[in-house]
Design an enzyme around this catalytic site. Sequence first.
Site, PDB file in Angstrom:
ATOM      1  N   TYR A 165       0.830  -1.209   0.000  1.00  0.00           N
ATOM      2  CA  TYR A 165       0.000   0.000   0.000  1.00  0.00           C
ATOM      3  C   TYR A 165       0.861   1.254   0.000  1.00  0.00           C
ATOM      4  O   TYR A 165       0.538   2.240  -0.656  1.00  0.00           O
ATOM      5  CB  TYR A 165      -0.924  -0.010   1.224  1.00  0.00           C
ATOM      6  N   TYR A 182       3.526   5.574  -2.511  1.00  0.00           N
ATOM      7  CA  TYR A 182       3.972   6.843  -1.939  1.00  0.00           C
ATOM      8  C   TYR A 182       5.490   6.954  -1.981  1.00  0.00           C
ATOM      9  O   TYR A 182       6.040   8.047  -2.186  1.00  0.00           O
ATOM     10  CB  TYR A 182       3.472   6.965  -0.500  1.00  0.00           C
TER      11      TYR A 182
END
Length: 655
Positions: free
Chosen positions: A396, A400
């Site tokens: 996840y 980023y």
Amino acid sequence: MQHVTDQQWAASVVAEIPRPWAARLLSAWEKRRASFNPLVTTGEGIARRKANEQLRADVALMRPVSDVLPLDASDTDLCNAAWNMAEKCRVKLLTIEAEQEHVRTADFLCAVHAAGVVASATAIDAFEQRTALARICIAGGIAAPEETRYEDLPAVRRMVAAHWWKGRLRKAHGKARETAAINLGVVRRDRECYVSDVSKLDRQWQNERNAAALAATIAKNLETEQEFTLAELAAKGPANAAIKRAELMTRINGFERIAIAAAHTGLFLTITCPSKMHRMKTQGSRVVENGKWDGTTPDEAQRYLAKVWARIRAALARGTKKHPPVSLYGFRIAEPQHDGTPHWHCLFFYPQEDDAHVRATVRRYALEMDGNEPGAQEKRCDFKTMDPAKGTAAGYIAKYIAKNIDGYRLEKDLEGNDALETSARVEAWATRWRIRQFQQIGGPPVTVWRELRRVESVPADSPAHVRKAHAAVNRVALLEGRENASVAWDHYVEAQGGIACGRGYRVRIAKIPGEAVGRYGETGAPQIVGIEYFEVAKVRDAVGNWIDVLPRTVTVESKRFTWEIMRPAASARAGYAARPVTGLDLGLKRAQRAPWTCVNNCTGEGENGRYREVERDGGRGAEGDRRALDHGENRRREASRADARNDQPYPGAVT
């Protein structure tokens, strides 16, 4: 007297502003001048006056560093200003010395005339020099060397050095330019996202200059007689974006494996700043100016977030009467919102029973400032519990990390921009505001992990945790995640004492006092020589009986080499002749020995994802000779390309 038109006056007002912003201001000025009712007699005059006043107000917001360094100054102008300020400080010192000498001479004559004795001639005080030069720094828009960090004499040496001024002016000038862009309102989703185009271009040119300098500078290994460009050596370490990203993912995966084994929960947390720290706000699909903005810059907002996190972590570590202390571990990532204001993404792991306490503590401090403003409860703190059924926590957060490094395997960001363009702008944003993008929370430091990569072997009778830490770093395997896998961060953490080890980790960095003296007369930082650990050794008598124990600290030396930095001589660039740069030693002097690998101290990646160790003979022989010829040809080609660049005093000039 020559008449000055309105257009000429407006052009003079924006003359020292970067061209893209000046054109924007002039365009807005023209629109305001033309926005009047022709039926009103005084309408045109009123419109001209309001347009002129607004232009002056907009330019006043774009404050330069000083009068001698306008916002549109080039890097060459900045370097010249650095030389001028350093020379101004040197002249000031000479003036102070002359005045001091005059006073000493006058005292001497008076003493001889009155009593026939010689007055004592004391040297000029370094504190007096520092005080006088600090006033020049402040007048030039630069902070003087910190009194708590530098002594008087090293501080004076800094203020008379153009090198020191160049670094300080670049930092201050870059922040002033980006602050002006934010004040002007160009940093926003629908214009220049994350960072202004001017700052992005500045960073691009800086990267190109640095790359040219690294490619044109040669480092010679004095033990192996091998030569490499600094660009080749930099590509082997964390400065390489791909290696940096892989190392971060390795550490996150290791933390996740520890959490799974301990049945800990994972939390993805996002913390944002109060609305008054945002320059822009969104209304549906539109971006408008935020009327509540208080002038906070991104670096100031980052310090606010760091202070909030410090209070959160301290509260969790203290615990309460009703709840024991909580040790978080994971990572935090700082990235910009569309207007440049930072916000934090955090991936934390902790025991499941502490979940409610962690969330309540985060909310308490994150909403302490303006927590009752509209939307604060929903937007200022966002919690997402990691669900193994929907994917791994590391997977996840991977997007980023990629977004903030090199855009790896991403097509678009959340704003719809190209991933490569986004990563370039985010990197420019972090560099411009000096913001640390990634920070590990909990667990042992990565510095020891990297140093263990340099250690060939540890003693066979060393403690089990030392052998385990070394094996976790250097052991080779076919698949990631197995017991004998390399990059086994979870095993390394366990060997160091677990995720809650704090500063009590077991294997540490071994250092010796630095002997080199820096350019400002200060003793160099301690040099790293390897790793060290504490153990209790058994002392035996002549027949082998255990008679005592001996507490001791054991140092294991890592592989280090002595390097000689070579730069191409300006008079012999065509042949790429090199001259040594004296006084620069990047390693510890030691006896001649065979290299562990042909390039660096890490294993190389071979076929099918396997890791292999390069030949211990340094790559000599027929294959080594071929690589040496190819290397020389590549250097000659690079020298030819460098000759074509006329904007540098010599190839690889560090600017």
